[in-house]
Write a protein that holds these residues in place. Structure first.
Motif, PDB file in Angstrom:
ATOM      1  N   ILE A 176      -0.241  10.791  37.160  1.00 18.30           N
ATOM      2  CA  ILE A 176      -0.072  10.038  38.421  1.00 18.30           C
ATOM      3  C   ILE A 176      -1.218   8.976  38.346  1.00 18.30           C
ATOM      4  N   HIS A 177      -2.317   8.977  37.850  1.00 17.55           N
ATOM      5  CA  HIS A 177      -3.528   8.141  37.810  1.00 17.55           C
ATOM      6  C   HIS A 177      -3.620   7.163  36.649  1.00 17.55           C
ATOM      7  N   CYS A 178      -2.998   7.494  35.461  1.00 19.85           N
ATOM      8  CA  CYS A 178      -3.212   6.339  34.549  1.00 19.85           C
ATOM      9  C   CYS A 178      -2.141   5.418  34.655  1.00 19.85           C
ATOM     10  N   ASP A 179      -2.267   4.207  33.902  1.00 16.70           N
ATOM     11  CA  ASP A 179      -1.451   3.044  33.971  1.00 16.70           C
ATOM     12  C   ASP A 179      -0.296   3.141  33.232  1.00 16.70           C
ATOM     13  N   CYS A 180      -0.101   4.081  32.758  1.00 17.99           N
ATOM     14  CA  CYS A 180       1.050   4.144  31.460  1.00 17.99           C
ATOM     15  C   CYS A 180       2.343   4.038  31.986  1.00 17.99           C
ATOM     16  N   ARG A 181       2.784   4.432  33.265  1.00 12.72           N
ATOM     17  CA  ARG A 181       3.917   4.217  33.792  1.00 12.72           C
ATOM     18  C   ARG A 181       4.375   2.840  34.070  1.00 12.72           C
ATOM     19  N   PHE A 182       3.165   2.018  34.642  1.00 17.07           N
ATOM     20  CA  PHE A 182       3.448   0.613  34.701  1.00 17.07           C
ATOM     21  C   PHE A 182       3.662   0.029  33.433  1.00 17.07           C
ATOM     22  N   GLU A 183       2.702   0.247  32.283  1.00 20.77           N
ATOM     23  CA  GLU A 183       2.870  -0.269  31.105  1.00 20.77           C
ATOM     24  C   GLU A 183       4.063   0.009  30.720  1.00 20.77           C
ATOM     25  N   GLN A 184       4.553   1.127  30.545  1.00 20.97           N
ATOM     26  CA  GLN A 184       6.051   1.574  30.007  1.00 20.97           C
ATOM     27  C   GLN A 184       7.132   0.830  30.380  1.00 20.97           C
ATOM     28  N   LEU A 185       7.044   0.593  31.828  1.00 21.45           N
ATOM     29  CA  LEU A 185       7.988  -0.121  32.547  1.00 21.45           C
ATOM     30  C   LEU A 185       7.941  -1.619  32.637  1.00 21.45           C
ATOM     31  N   GLY A 186       6.817  -2.083  32.342  1.00 16.20           N
ATOM     32  CA  GLY A 186       6.685  -3.603  32.206  1.00 16.20           C
ATOM     33  C   GLY A 186       6.394  -4.266  33.620  1.00 16.20           C
ATOM     34  N   VAL A 187       5.845  -3.356  34.669  1.00 17.04           N
ATOM     35  CA  VAL A 187       5.880  -3.768  36.046  1.00 17.04           C
ATOM     36  C   VAL A 187       4.447  -3.469  36.746  1.00 17.04           C
ATOM     37  N   ASP A 188       4.038  -4.272  37.744  1.00 19.53           N
ATOM     38  CA  ASP A 188       2.931  -3.987  38.429  1.00 19.53           C
ATOM     39  C   ASP A 188       3.126  -2.866  39.477  1.00 19.53           C
ATOM     40  N   GLU A 189       4.236  -2.954  40.166  1.00 18.15           N
ATOM     41  CA  GLU A 189       4.489  -1.899  41.038  1.00 18.15           C
ATOM     42  C   GLU A 189       5.803  -1.350  40.960  1.00 18.15           C
ATOM     43  N   MET A 190       5.857  -0.111  41.448  1.00 17.33           N
ATOM     44  CA  MET A 190       7.214   0.633  41.064  1.00 17.33           C
ATOM     45  C   MET A 190       7.963   0.894  42.474  1.00 17.33           C
TER      46      MET A 190
END
Length: 229
Positions: A176-190
């Protein structure tokens, strides 16, 4: 939720339970009932059962919970028997809420719950639950290293999505704290759609199941909380 917010929530729930107990517990049983509340003072699952029991007394008369027994557990969902003075009562508890499931003595679960908890038949469940003394005692969450202290996933089970204890399968940090979710999705916000996409990517990568080694140190340090009036 931050640590102080969690402790405030638990304290509020304990105070509510104590208020309810004044109207439900016989005077001669009050000390024992309070002892049980003290044991489970930081366990949200147990507190949910206590609050539900004392809010809606199953037999519509004064009674008290002597102990809690674990009937079944699966993927963060608990089937708990609240052993009272005259009977034991079943409660289905998860992060989504709590549901009363009748008397343990009646030995009834609907088909969906039998399947979920992997009871082959109603008879198998009845045999497993017929002697409450043979059921394991429900342990306070802070003492059970086999459970995630945040989402209550058992060892080997996936965390509930959004659990702060879950490890990121890409970088090894807190998911919940790393940036991988944004990197994997290619977005700045979800948004909600991105969250669904990320859950699919997470499953494809391979989620890191809970293990006791992930347990935060604060979960084993003890509560340090007094049950004041």
């Amino acid at each position: 939720m931050q640590a102080h917010g969690v402790m405030d929530e638990l304290e509020k729930k304990r105070r509510h339970i104590r208020t309810l107990m004044r109207y439900a517990v016989p005077d001669e049983a009050m000390d024992a009932a309070l002892d049980l509340l003290l044991i489970f003072r930081d366990d949200r699952t147990a507190l949910a059962v206590l609050e539900e029991f004392y809010s809606f007394l199953p037999e519509a008369k004064n009674d008290w919970i002597k102990e809690l027994r674990l009937v079944a557990r699966q993927r963060g969902v608990f089937l708990i028997a609240a052993v009272a003075s005259e009977d034991a009562y079943l409660y289905l508890v998860s992060s989504e809420g709590i549901e009363f499931n009748g008397s343990l003595r009646e030995g009834w679960l609907d088909r969906s719950l039998l399947d979920f908890f992997e009871f082959a038949s109603a008879e198998v469940f009845q045999n497993a639950a017929k002697d409450v003394e043979q059921l394991p005692e429900y342990q306070p969450l802070q003492l059970d290293a086999d459970l995630c202290p945040a989402c209550q996933a058992a060892t080997g089970e996936p965390h509930e999505l959004g659990c702060p204890v879950e490890i990121c399968p890409w970088c090894g940090g807190q998911l919940i704290h790393c940036d991988c979710r944004f990197e994997q999705l290619g977005v700045d916000e979800m948004n909600e759609r991105d969250l669904l996409r990320f859950e699919v990517l997470l499953e494809e990568q391979g989620r890191v199941a809970y293990s006791p080694e992930q347990r935060p140190s604060f979960a084993d340090e003890g509560p340090g909380v007094e049950l004041d009036e």
